[in-house]
Design an enzyme around this catalytic site. Structure first.
Site, PDB file in Angstrom:
ATOM      1  N   GLU A  63      26.291   9.479   1.958  1.00  0.00           N
ATOM      2  CA  GLU A  63      27.433   9.287   2.858  1.00  0.00           C
ATOM      3  C   GLU A  63      27.231   8.062   3.738  1.00  0.00           C
ATOM      4  O   GLU A  63      27.024   8.193   4.943  1.00  0.00           O
ATOM      5  CB  GLU A  63      27.579  10.527   3.739  1.00  0.00           C
ATOM      6  CG  GLU A  63      27.851  11.786   2.963  1.00  0.00           C
ATOM      7  CD  GLU A  63      27.579  13.038   3.768  1.00  0.00           C
ATOM      8  OE1 GLU A  63      26.987  12.956   4.861  1.00  0.00           O
ATOM      9  OE2 GLU A  63      27.968  14.103   3.299  1.00  0.00           O
ATOM     10  N   PRO A  64      27.263   6.880   3.177  1.00  0.00           N
ATOM     11  CA  PRO A  64      27.085   5.691   4.001  1.00  0.00           C
ATOM     12  C   PRO A  64      28.313   5.417   4.865  1.00  0.00           C
ATOM     13  O   PRO A  64      29.441   5.486   4.390  1.00  0.00           O
ATOM     14  CB  PRO A  64      26.910   4.574   2.967  1.00  0.00           C
ATOM     15  CG  PRO A  64      27.652   5.060   1.755  1.00  0.00           C
ATOM     16  CD  PRO A  64      27.498   6.564   1.752  1.00  0.00           C
TER      17      PRO A  64
ATOM     18  N   ARG B 106      27.925   3.200   8.365  1.00  0.00           N
ATOM     19  CA  ARG B 106      27.612   1.905   8.971  1.00  0.00           C
ATOM     20  C   ARG B 106      27.458   0.794   7.922  1.00  0.00           C
ATOM     21  O   ARG B 106      27.995  -0.293   8.078  1.00  0.00           O
ATOM     22  CB  ARG B 106      26.300   2.070   9.741  1.00  0.00           C
ATOM     23  CG  ARG B 106      25.994   0.936  10.699  1.00  0.00           C
ATOM     24  CD  ARG B 106      24.582   1.121  11.274  1.00  0.00           C
ATOM     25  NE  ARG B 106      24.339   2.435  11.827  1.00  0.00           N
ATOM     26  CZ  ARG B 106      24.566   2.795  13.099  1.00  0.00           C
ATOM     27  NH1 ARG B 106      25.018   1.914  13.953  1.00  0.00           N
ATOM     28  NH2 ARG B 106      24.327   4.031  13.498  1.00  0.00           N
TER      29      ARG B 106
ATOM     30  N   TYR C  69      23.467   3.690  23.613  1.00  0.00           N
ATOM     31  CA  TYR C  69      22.203   3.661  22.854  1.00  0.00           C
ATOM     32  C   TYR C  69      21.317   2.462  23.170  1.00  0.00           C
ATOM     33  O   TYR C  69      20.269   2.296  22.537  1.00  0.00           O
ATOM     34  CB  TYR C  69      22.479   3.604  21.335  1.00  0.00           C
ATOM     35  CG  TYR C  69      23.589   4.484  20.841  1.00  0.00           C
ATOM     36  CD1 TYR C  69      23.513   5.868  20.948  1.00  0.00           C
ATOM     37  CD2 TYR C  69      24.726   3.932  20.248  1.00  0.00           C
ATOM     38  CE1 TYR C  69      24.550   6.669  20.477  1.00  0.00           C
ATOM     39  CE2 TYR C  69      25.754   4.732  19.773  1.00  0.00           C
ATOM     40  CZ  TYR C  69      25.665   6.101  19.901  1.00  0.00           C
ATOM     41  OH  TYR C  69      26.673   6.891  19.436  1.00  0.00           O
TER      42      TYR C  69
ATOM     43  N   CYS D  13      35.657  -0.297  35.654  1.00  0.00           N
ATOM     44  CA  CYS D  13      35.193  -0.170  37.027  1.00  0.00           C
ATOM     45  C   CYS D  13      33.888   0.632  37.038  1.00  0.00           C
ATOM     46  O   CYS D  13      33.851   1.782  37.445  1.00  0.00           O
ATOM     47  CB  CYS D  13      36.272   0.519  37.830  1.00  0.00           C
ATOM     48  SG  CYS D  13      35.943   0.352  39.567  1.00  0.00           S
ATOM     49  N   GLU D  14      32.835  -0.016  36.540  1.00  0.00           N
ATOM     50  CA  GLU D  14      31.566   0.686  36.369  1.00  0.00           C
ATOM     51  C   GLU D  14      30.497  -0.380  36.127  1.00  0.00           C
ATOM     52  O   GLU D  14      30.629  -1.185  35.201  1.00  0.00           O
ATOM     53  CB  GLU D  14      31.715   1.621  35.159  1.00  0.00           C
ATOM     54  CG  GLU D  14      30.475   2.356  34.814  1.00  0.00           C
ATOM     55  CD  GLU D  14      30.770   3.713  34.167  1.00  0.00           C
ATOM     56  OE1 GLU D  14      31.883   4.251  34.309  1.00  0.00           O
ATOM     57  OE2 GLU D  14      29.860   4.226  33.524  1.00  0.00           O
TER      58      GLU D  14
ATOM     59  N   TYR E 208      31.553   2.256  14.223  1.00  0.00           N
ATOM     60  CA  TYR E 208      31.410   2.986  15.487  1.00  0.00           C
ATOM     61  C   TYR E 208      31.841   2.157  16.705  1.00  0.00           C
ATOM     62  O   TYR E 208      31.289   2.318  17.794  1.00  0.00           O
ATOM     63  CB  TYR E 208      29.978   3.501  15.668  1.00  0.00           C
ATOM     64  CG  TYR E 208      29.506   4.342  14.509  1.00  0.00           C
ATOM     65  CD1 TYR E 208      30.064   5.590  14.250  1.00  0.00           C
ATOM     66  CD2 TYR E 208      28.509   3.893  13.643  1.00  0.00           C
ATOM     67  CE1 TYR E 208      29.646   6.366  13.175  1.00  0.00           C
ATOM     68  CE2 TYR E 208      28.084   4.653  12.560  1.00  0.00           C
ATOM     69  CZ  TYR E 208      28.653   5.893  12.334  1.00  0.00           C
ATOM     70  OH  TYR E 208      28.231   6.654  11.269  1.00  0.00           O
TER      71      TYR E 208
HETATM   72  N1  LLP Z   1      26.745  11.787   7.192  1.00  0.00           N
HETATM   73  C1  LLP Z   1      26.617  12.515   8.302  1.00  0.00           C
HETATM   74  C2  LLP Z   1      26.557  13.960   8.199  1.00  0.00           C
HETATM   75  C3  LLP Z   1      26.526  11.885   9.546  1.00  0.00           C
HETATM   76  O1  LLP Z   1      26.360  12.624  10.635  1.00  0.00           O
HETATM   77  C4  LLP Z   1      26.595  10.481   9.634  1.00  0.00           C
HETATM   78  C5  LLP Z   1      26.519   9.801  10.909  1.00  0.00           C
HETATM   79  C6  LLP Z   1      26.762   9.744   8.446  1.00  0.00           C
HETATM   80  C7  LLP Z   1      26.822  10.432   7.243  1.00  0.00           C
HETATM   81  C8  LLP Z   1      26.861   8.253   8.409  1.00  0.00           C
HETATM   82  O2  LLP Z   1      25.689   7.655   8.825  1.00  0.00           O
HETATM   83  P1  LLP Z   1      25.547   6.046   8.741  1.00  0.00           P
HETATM   84  O3  LLP Z   1      25.484   5.663   7.299  1.00  0.00           O
HETATM   85  O4  LLP Z   1      26.747   5.475   9.413  1.00  0.00           O
HETATM   86  O5  LLP Z   1      24.299   5.773   9.482  1.00  0.00           O
HETATM   87  N2  LLP Z   1      27.755   6.598  16.870  1.00  0.00           N
HETATM   88  C9  LLP Z   1      26.415   6.229  16.427  1.00  0.00           C
HETATM   89  C10 LLP Z   1      26.153   6.691  15.036  1.00  0.00           C
HETATM   90  C11 LLP Z   1      26.335   8.170  14.887  1.00  0.00           C
HETATM   91  C12 LLP Z   1      26.111   8.597  13.486  1.00  0.00           C
HETATM   92  C13 LLP Z   1      26.604   9.968  13.314  1.00  0.00           C
HETATM   93  N3  LLP Z   1      26.494  10.449  11.996  1.00  0.00           N
HETATM   94  C14 LLP Z   1      26.266   4.721  16.532  1.00  0.00           C
HETATM   95  O6  LLP Z   1      27.191   4.077  17.006  1.00  0.00           O
HETATM   96  O7  LLP Z   1      25.213   4.179  16.202  1.00  0.00           O
END
Ligand code: LLP
Length: 430
Positions: free
Chosen positions: A289-290, A292, A333, A359-360, A389
């Site tokens: 599940e990519p 990012r 983060y 305003c922060e 994101y």
């Molecule tokens: N599958 C599941 C179950 C997940 O929880 C996530 C991400 C993904 C796939 C996708 O992961 P990726 O390939 O994007 O790394 N908001 C945070 C990232 C939170 C990720 C949450 N889950 C950020 O901005 O870095």
């Protein structure tokens, strides 16, 4: 340059996906999310071809749409032949309204309400990724008689992916999934197998996001296959799908390594084959599940400078017309970004904090960045690699509207998501 879709003209002017960033900002206004559609499609094809090469036709990459969810994105995913991971009725509805096939949606989430479950069932969502025992019971009760709902069971293998704490999802004590270590995962599977309305297809896990350490995925394979073998031995059941979640890291700055994703997938495939063979288990259909790594490097955010503030002996700020409302990732983060001036002037550079207009005092997009010392009100500043994101985590804090999303394709641009106006925000107030 950080990524090959970013370049500079002979006069130093910034281009993204071959188009002038200043010209795009003039046309669409700022703050502005740009998305390089050609790059999104290339990233999908990279996954699809690596999957085919390593796992055969049957394997499917699911785009984790939480990274950037809007109608046009789901349309692109449908056209590219991707599956989709959705986490809410909102994401599912957006996908369906874009004509995305319901059967290729994997429905995630650790807090599905009865209404959510009903909504997904009524809309024919292909697969539920069941997070916990409570959801399992509700889903089994809600599933229609005679139709078996396909499910994956989310388990927590107990792996620390060495990423930011907030996005570490694989360790034993996180809120997602059911842990193997405590014995609860085995009971979870046993319970699911006793539910005649559920078709238990496979297992799911997700150990974290922004992961560069290949060993994390290899250890995950070891643990998952170990658990699959335990289930076979104890319950006599063999899973036919295995979903290892998302997580491959991307380059936000020149300091980040470049992940060779097809090579990583090849290594996962070899390890999986080896472990399955040792355990005498057949190859399941493979899913990842990519999120990012599909959209991050396809994004750029463009701001206009509202003011430049120099505090002698302390620090200097470039204050933009955006901020934590369109990119909360540094605030959340401490995420790093590459920041570029769209039309730099002069040789002299200076260090600034790139700030927003909320305003922060914590409303910083990126601290201590180098920009031309002559940076002034009205200049355009670009933040790179904001495709994942950013739009999806934007807020209306201080009643700022969310920026539009403009897609860049083959030298042209078009609006995919309109700018949110104050009227749009006000429309909900009674
Ligand atoms: N599958 C599941 C179950 C997940 O929880 C996530 C991400 C993904 C796939 C996708 O992961 P990726 O390939 O994007 O790394 N908001 C945070 C990232 C939170 C990720 C949450 N889950 C950020 O901005 O870095």
């Amino acid at each position: 340059m950080l990524c090959d879709n970013i370049s500079r003209g002979s006069d130093g002017a910034l281009y993204f996906a071959g188009q002038s960033v200043n010209a795009l900002a003039d046309r669409y206004g700022t703050p502005l999310y740009l998305m390089d559609e050609d790059r999104i499609r290339q990233n999908c094809r990279m996954y699809l071809s690596a999957f085919r090469a390593s796992f055969g036709e049957d394997a499917l990459p699911l785009y984790a749409s939480k990274a950037a969810a809007f109608r046009r994105m789901y349309r692109i995913m449908a056209e590219e032949g991707m599956g989709v991971d959705a986490v809410s009725p909102g994401e599912i509805r957006t996908a369906l309204s874009a004509g995305f096939p319901a059967e290729k949606i994997y429905y995630h989430g650790d807090g599905k309400t009865e209404a959510d479950i009903r909504f997904a069932l009524e809309n024919g969502v292909g697969c539920f990724v069941v997070d916990n025992g409570d959801e399992l019971i509700s889903l089994s009760e809600a599933a229609a008689r005679g139709v078996r709902q396909k499910v994956l069971l989310r388990i927590t293998p107990g792996i620390d992916p060495h990423t930011y704490h907030a996005i570490n999802t694989g360790a034993v004590d996180v809120k997602f999934g059911v842990p193997v270590e405590t014995g609860q995962a085995m009971e979870f599977v046993r319970a699911a197998l006793h539910m005649p309305r559920l078709d238990v297809a496979g297992l799911h896990c997700h150990v974290g996001s922004m992961v560069f350490d290949e060993d994390v995925f290899l250890r995950t394979v070891d643990l998952m296959v170990g658990f699959m073998a335990d289930v076979r031995d104890e319950l006599g059941f063999v899973f036919r799908e295995l979903d290892l979640g998302g997580g491959y890291g991307v380059r936000y700055t020149d300091d980040d390594p470049a992940a060779d994703i097809p090579a990583r997938i090849g290594e996962v495939s070899s390890r999986l084959r080896k472990r399955l063979e040792e355990a005498s288990l057949p190859m399941p259909r493979f899913l990842l599940e990519p999120g990012r790594s599909i959209v991050a490097d396809a994004g750029m955010t463009v701001y206009t400078v509202c003011s430049v503030k120099r505090i002698p002996g302390y620090k200097s700020y470039v204050i933009t017309d955006g901020g934590m409302t369109d990119n909360p990732r540094y605030c959340l983060y401490g995420a790093t970004y590459t920041v570029l001036h769209a039309a730099p002037r002069g040789r002299l550079r200076a260090i600034f904090d790139l700030a927003g207009r909320c305003c922060e005092s914590g409303d910083i997009i990126q601290p201590a960045i180098s920009l031309p010392a002559a940076t002034a009100r009205g200049d355009r500043i670009a933040v790179c690699t904001t495709g994942a994101y950013n739009y999806s985590m934007a807020s209306n804090y201080n009643r700022f509207g969310r920026p539009p999303v403009v897609m860049l394709r083959g030298g042209e641009s078009y609006l995919a998501v309109k700018r949110e106006s104050v009227e749009d925000v006000l429309a909900l107030d009674l």
